[in-house]
Enzyme design. Structure first.
Site, PDB file in Angstrom:
ATOM      1  N   ARG A 108       0.811  -1.237   0.000  1.00 39.71           N
ATOM      2  CA  ARG A 108       0.000   0.000   0.000  1.00 39.71           C
ATOM      3  C   ARG A 108       0.839   1.280   0.000  1.00 39.71           C
ATOM      4  NH1 ARG A 108      -2.956  -2.760   3.951  1.00 39.71           N
ATOM      5  NH2 ARG A 108      -4.683  -3.915   3.016  1.00 39.71           N
ATOM      6  N   LYS A 130       3.567  11.796 -11.489  1.00 42.79           N
ATOM      7  CA  LYS A 130       2.748  10.855 -12.282  1.00 42.79           C
ATOM      8  C   LYS A 130       3.566   9.589 -12.476  1.00 42.79           C
ATOM      9  CE  LYS A 130       0.055  14.103 -15.101  1.00 42.79           C
ATOM     10  NZ  LYS A 130      -0.240  14.529 -16.479  1.00 42.79           N
ATOM     11  N   GLU A 172      11.853  18.194 -25.039  1.00 44.39           N
ATOM     12  CA  GLU A 172      11.115  18.673 -23.851  1.00 44.39           C
ATOM     13  C   GLU A 172      11.713  19.981 -23.334  1.00 44.39           C
ATOM     14  OE1 GLU A 172       8.371  17.243 -23.315  1.00 44.39           O
ATOM     15  OE2 GLU A 172       8.624  15.227 -24.139  1.00 44.39           O
ATOM     16  N   LYS A 214       9.520  22.704 -14.453  1.00 43.21           N
ATOM     17  CA  LYS A 214       8.409  21.735 -14.433  1.00 43.21           C
ATOM     18  C   LYS A 214       7.860  21.589 -13.012  1.00 43.21           C
ATOM     19  CE  LYS A 214       6.515  17.256 -15.344  1.00 43.21           C
ATOM     20  NZ  LYS A 214       6.568  15.919 -15.875  1.00 43.21           N
ATOM     21  N   GLU A 224      -3.526  18.786 -13.043  1.00 44.64           N
ATOM     22  CA  GLU A 224      -3.720  19.206 -14.437  1.00 44.64           C
ATOM     23  C   GLU A 224      -5.100  19.780 -14.734  1.00 44.64           C
ATOM     24  OE1 GLU A 224      -1.695  16.556 -17.140  1.00 44.64           O
ATOM     25  OE2 GLU A 224      -2.766  17.434 -18.832  1.00 44.64           O
ATOM     26  N   ARG A 228      -0.623  23.068 -15.680  1.00 41.87           N
ATOM     27  CA  ARG A 228       0.093  21.830 -16.037  1.00 41.87           C
ATOM     28  C   ARG A 228      -0.232  21.394 -17.459  1.00 41.87           C
ATOM     29  NH1 ARG A 228       1.361  16.472 -12.230  1.00 41.87           N
ATOM     30  NH2 ARG A 228       2.959  15.697 -13.642  1.00 41.87           N
ATOM     31  N   ASN A 232       1.694  20.005 -22.176  1.00 42.23           N
ATOM     32  CA  ASN A 232       1.305  19.156 -23.310  1.00 42.23           C
ATOM     33  C   ASN A 232       1.590  19.810 -24.654  1.00 42.23           C
ATOM     34  OD1 ASN A 232       0.292  17.045 -21.727  1.00 42.23           O
ATOM     35  ND2 ASN A 232      -1.616  18.165 -21.405  1.00 42.23           N
ATOM     36  N   HIS A 235       2.356  17.800 -27.664  1.00 40.28           N
ATOM     37  CA  HIS A 235       2.106  16.402 -27.322  1.00 40.28           C
ATOM     38  C   HIS A 235       0.798  15.844 -27.879  1.00 40.28           C
ATOM     39  CE1 HIS A 235       5.545  16.911 -24.808  1.00 40.28           C
ATOM     40  NE2 HIS A 235       5.460  15.684 -24.321  1.00 40.28           N
ATOM     41  N   HIS A 239       1.449  12.633 -29.730  1.00 46.82           N
ATOM     42  CA  HIS A 239       0.991  11.298 -29.318  1.00 46.82           C
ATOM     43  C   HIS A 239       0.285  10.573 -30.458  1.00 46.82           C
ATOM     44  CE1 HIS A 239       1.160  12.213 -24.756  1.00 46.82           C
ATOM     45  NE2 HIS A 239       2.232  11.572 -25.157  1.00 46.82           N
ATOM     46  N   HIS A 249       9.655   9.502 -29.077  1.00 49.43           N
ATOM     47  CA  HIS A 249       8.771  10.469 -28.430  1.00 49.43           C
ATOM     48  C   HIS A 249       9.214  11.908 -28.764  1.00 49.43           C
ATOM     49  CE1 HIS A 249       6.077  12.075 -25.429  1.00 49.43           C
ATOM     50  NE2 HIS A 249       7.080  12.738 -24.872  1.00 49.43           N
TER      51      HIS A 249
HETATM   52  N1  LIG Z   1       5.784  10.557 -15.385  1.00 52.70           N
HETATM   53  C1  LIG Z   1       5.846  11.579 -16.204  1.00 52.70           C
HETATM   54  O1  LIG Z   1       5.409  12.686 -15.892  1.00 52.70           O
HETATM   55  C2  LIG Z   1       6.478  11.389 -17.546  1.00 52.70           C
HETATM   56  C3  LIG Z   1       6.785  12.489 -18.339  1.00 52.70           C
HETATM   57  C4  LIG Z   1       7.425  12.280 -19.552  1.00 52.70           C
HETATM   58  C5  LIG Z   1       7.718  10.994 -19.966  1.00 52.70           C
HETATM   59  N2  LIG Z   1       7.383   9.945 -19.169  1.00 52.70           N
HETATM   60  C6  LIG Z   1       7.689   8.562 -19.582  1.00 52.70           C
HETATM   61  O2  LIG Z   1       9.094   8.446 -19.727  1.00 52.70           O
HETATM   62  C7  LIG Z   1       9.370   7.415 -20.676  1.00 52.70           C
HETATM   63  C8  LIG Z   1      10.413   7.917 -21.622  1.00 52.70           C
HETATM   64  O3  LIG Z   1      11.583   8.237 -20.890  1.00 52.70           O
HETATM   65  P1  LIG Z   1      13.020   8.013 -21.536  1.00 52.70           P
HETATM   66  O4  LIG Z   1      13.090   8.692 -22.845  1.00 52.70           O
HETATM   67  O5  LIG Z   1      14.017   8.319 -20.504  1.00 52.70           O
HETATM   68  O6  LIG Z   1      12.946   6.462 -21.902  1.00 52.70           O
HETATM   69  P2  LIG Z   1      13.753   5.170 -21.397  1.00 52.70           P
HETATM   70  O7  LIG Z   1      13.651   5.005 -19.949  1.00 52.70           O
HETATM   71  O8  LIG Z   1      13.290   4.067 -22.275  1.00 52.70           O
HETATM   72  O9  LIG Z   1      15.266   5.551 -21.741  1.00 52.70           O
HETATM   73  C9  LIG Z   1      15.661   5.687 -23.083  1.00 52.70           C
HETATM   74  C10 LIG Z   1      16.833   4.770 -23.402  1.00 52.70           C
HETATM   75  O10 LIG Z   1      17.999   5.319 -22.822  1.00 52.70           O
HETATM   76  C11 LIG Z   1      18.639   4.342 -22.018  1.00 52.70           C
HETATM   77  N3  LIG Z   1      19.343   5.063 -20.964  1.00 52.70           N
HETATM   78  C12 LIG Z   1      18.813   5.833 -19.983  1.00 52.70           C
HETATM   79  N4  LIG Z   1      19.790   6.405 -19.279  1.00 52.70           N
HETATM   80  C13 LIG Z   1      20.953   5.993 -19.818  1.00 52.70           C
HETATM   81  C14 LIG Z   1      22.318   6.268 -19.538  1.00 52.70           C
HETATM   82  N5  LIG Z   1      22.687   7.140 -18.597  1.00 52.70           N
HETATM   83  N6  LIG Z   1      23.255   5.630 -20.279  1.00 52.70           N
HETATM   84  C15 LIG Z   1      22.902   4.788 -21.276  1.00 52.70           C
HETATM   85  N7  LIG Z   1      21.641   4.515 -21.614  1.00 52.70           N
HETATM   86  C16 LIG Z   1      20.683   5.116 -20.888  1.00 52.70           C
HETATM   87  C17 LIG Z   1      17.544   3.412 -21.580  1.00 52.70           C
HETATM   88  O11 LIG Z   1      18.051   2.146 -21.237  1.00 52.70           O
HETATM   89  C18 LIG Z   1      16.692   3.356 -22.833  1.00 52.70           C
HETATM   90  O12 LIG Z   1      17.239   2.451 -23.750  1.00 52.70           O
HETATM   91  C19 LIG Z   1       8.054   7.059 -21.329  1.00 52.70           C
HETATM   92  O13 LIG Z   1       7.571   5.863 -20.819  1.00 52.70           O
HETATM   93  C20 LIG Z   1       7.134   8.215 -20.925  1.00 52.70           C
HETATM   94  O14 LIG Z   1       5.783   7.824 -20.842  1.00 52.70           O
HETATM   95  C21 LIG Z   1       6.788  10.111 -17.977  1.00 52.70           C
END
Ligand SMILES: NC(=O)c1ccc[n+]([C@@H]2O[C@H](COP(=O)([O-])OP(=O)(O)OC[C@H]3O[C@@H](n4cnc5c(N)ncnc54)[C@H](O)[C@@H]3O)[C@@H](O)[C@H]2O)c1
Length: 340
Positions: A108, A130, A172, A214, A224, A228, A232, A235, A239, A249
């Site tokens: 929990r 989130k 971003e 942010k 949101e 917030r 987007n 986005h 998306h 992305h």
């Molecule tokens: N929670 C939120 O508010 C929010 C906001 C934006 C995006 N997201 C989420 O974030 C995700 C995308 O994040 P991302 O682009 O970091 O993706 P990811 O976690 O898939 O990382 C991208 C790639 O980089 C690699 N990587 C990360 N750090 C590294 C490092 N230091 N050295 C070598 N390789 C490394 C990972 O292994 C992966 O292959 C999506 O799932 C998206 O929905 C969430």
């Protein structure tokens, strides 16, 4: 290491800027903590993770699903994690999203924090509370809003980040500049990606500025209902394109921002669309593509953010000033067909 505590409606997060992974033990006791990371981050930084209990996931968005949550929970039980355990996500947005989610449901809810290792996670995904997972083609369909206890920045982790992930993160950063920070936009225009890749102090300062930007938006509007929504920008169309085509992305968001800038020109008399487009290109991101416009408009009809027959679309009044406008779906479809 520089500490800054920020309060959100659902909890407080301690930010540790200019830190190193070696300092993690000052905020999470290795005896009572479990680190979740992915194979890429583990391979590149295994030495720094010695002495910690580890769960290493396969890398990639496909892992951000319930099956991975189940596997992690099984491993937490085997590691005898209890209510006093801290979960630490060290990785990109996939790792931070899934760590925050598991920590919110395991027993929990247990304490959790992040050491974001991708540029995108540093400036965006790790911040705001989130935490969630995907269900089939529906991204982030299941999740919670819960703030991490801490977010620690170790900029040296970026040394192993692949080039395309740098560009992804810059989408971003450009977004933040467009909606909220004209001075940062000017800095981005004057610089190049290579400058930030070479100069640690420059990327550390840029990351911190974006993380705080942010965080402050979320502080005012965690759920949101207002500001917030500005996050987007780029986005909505982004998306729709990401679902349909094999785009990263950041690439999808970049095309979405270019498109929204042109929409802003038409609807609000925004005069700096060319500058936005140039800046996106300067950071190696695309600004347009051939896409099935009718189909993209159809996808918007299914958007989570749709309200009856209209959709909040983020536009720019000027650089540094984003605005949310409710646009009827009919008008949006028309704009999608018209704007090139
Ligand atoms: N929670 C939120 O508010 C929010 C906001 C934006 C995006 N997201 C989420 O974030 C995700 C995308 O994040 P991302 O682009 O970091 O993706 P990811 O976690 O898939 O990382 C991208 C790639 O980089 C690699 N990587 C990360 N750090 C590294 C490092 N230091 N050295 C070598 N390789 C490394 C990972 O292994 C992966 O292959 C999506 O799932 C998206 O929905 C969430």
């Amino acid at each position: 290491m520089q500490k800054k505590s920020l309060s959100f409606p659902s909890g407080r997060t301690d930010f540790y800027f200019s830190a190193t992974l070696a300092q993690l033990k000052t905020v999470a006791d290795p005896r009572y903590s479990v680190i979740i990371t992915d194979e890429h981050v583990f391979e590149a930084h295994a030495r720094k993770l010695k002495g910690w209990k580890l769960i290493v996931l396969k890398a990639g968005e496909e892992q951000k699903v319930q099956a991975t949550v189940d596997t992690i929970i099984q491993q937490l039980i085997e590691l005898e994690a209890d209510r006093k355990t801290t979960l630490v996500g060290i990785g990109g947005g996939v790792v931070t999203d899934i760590t925050g989610y598991v920590a919110s449901v395991y027993m929990r809810g247990i304490r959790f924090g992040f050491v974001p290792s991708s540029l995108l996670a540093l400036v965006d995904a790790s911040i705001g509370g989130k935490n969630g997972i995907d269900v089939g083609v529906y991204k982030n369909m299941v999740g919670v809003i819960r703030q991490p206890a801490f977010i620690m920045h170790d900029i040296s982790l970026l040394k192993s980040l692949p080039e395309k992930e740098w560009r992804n993160g810059f989408a971003e950063i450009i977004k933040h500049a467009c909606i909220k920070d004209a001075a940062m936009f000017r800095e981005l225009r004057a610089q190049k990606l290579a400058h930030y890749q070479k100069k640690t102090s420059a990327i550390a300062a840029l990351v911190q500025r974006n993380a705080l930007l942010k965080a402050r938006v979320v502080q005012k509007d965690e759920t949101e209902q207002g500001d917030r929504r500005l996050l987007n920008f780029g986005h909505t169309l982004g998306h729709a394109l990401e679902n349909q085509y094999a785009l990263m992305h950041g690439e999808a968001v970049a095309i979405g921002m270019a498109f929204a800038s042109k929409m802003s020109e038409q609807l609000l008399g925004f005069r700096q669309a060319a500058q936005v487009i140039q800046t996106i290109e300067q950071y190696g991101l695309p600004v347009g593509m051939e896409f099935d416009r009718k189909h993209a408009a159809e996808i918007l009809r299914m958007d989570k953010k749709r309200e009856r027959s209209s959709l909040h679309y983020i536009l720019l009044e000027k650089i540094g000033k984003g605005t949310s406008r409710s646009l009827p779906l009919e008008q949006l479809t028309q704009l999608f067909l018209e704007i090139r």
